[in-house]
Design a protein around this motif. Structure first.
Motif, PDB file in Angstrom:
ATOM      1  N   GLY A  53       0.833  -1.188   0.000  1.00  0.00           N
ATOM      2  CA  GLY A  53       0.000   0.000   0.000  1.00  0.00           C
ATOM      3  C   GLY A  53       0.870   1.241   0.000  1.00  0.00           C
ATOM      4  N   ASP A  54       0.222   2.383  -0.085  1.00  0.00           N
ATOM      5  CA  ASP A  54       0.963   3.635  -0.146  1.00  0.00           C
ATOM      6  C   ASP A  54       1.214   4.241   1.232  1.00  0.00           C
ATOM      7  N   GLY A  55       0.683   3.647   2.275  1.00  0.00           N
ATOM      8  CA  GLY A  55       0.895   4.163   3.624  1.00  0.00           C
ATOM      9  C   GLY A  55      -0.076   5.255   4.026  1.00  0.00           C
ATOM     10  N   ALA A  56      -0.922   5.707   3.118  1.00  0.00           N
ATOM     11  CA  ALA A  56      -1.866   6.779   3.428  1.00  0.00           C
ATOM     12  C   ALA A  56      -3.055   6.262   4.242  1.00  0.00           C
ATOM     13  N   HIS A  59      -3.132  -0.111   7.142  1.00  0.00           N
ATOM     14  CA  HIS A  59      -2.260  -1.155   6.617  1.00  0.00           C
ATOM     15  C   HIS A  59      -3.068  -2.447   6.503  1.00  0.00           C
TER      16      HIS A  59
END
Length: 90
Positions: A53-56, A59
């Motif tokens: 994922g992008d961490g935004a 998780h």
């Protein structure tokens, strides 16, 4: 000697979309399989593999039980006391 307690389970909750998926499960065998998978995840929230994922956002993790044919996508709250199920596949 004091008795040992089992590890505390995380509480399971469902996203709106997962709750709708849950409503559509009618087979007793599917409900039993899902229940077993939810117990596994509640006892050990790290059992699933992390998804990239992008961490935004949260998780996401994926737990797959090939024997029971259940797949869960979920995330765990920061204090590790709640598991939020985002997607169910039975």
């Amino acid at each position: 000697m004091a008795p040992q307690h089992s590890p505390r389970r995380a509480r399971i909750t469902f996203s709106d979309s997962a709750a709708k998926q849950l409503e559509n499960i009618t087979s007793e065998a599917e409900i039993h399989a899902l229940d077993r998978a939810l117990v596994v995840v509640s006892v050990d929230p790290d059992v699933g593999e992390p998804l990239p994922g992008d961490g935004a956002g949260p998780h996401l993790r994926q737990y797959t039980d090939d024997i029971e044919r259940v797949r869960l996508l979920y995330w765990v709250t920061v204090l590790r006391t709640v598991v939020v199920v985002a997607y169910i596949e039975v």
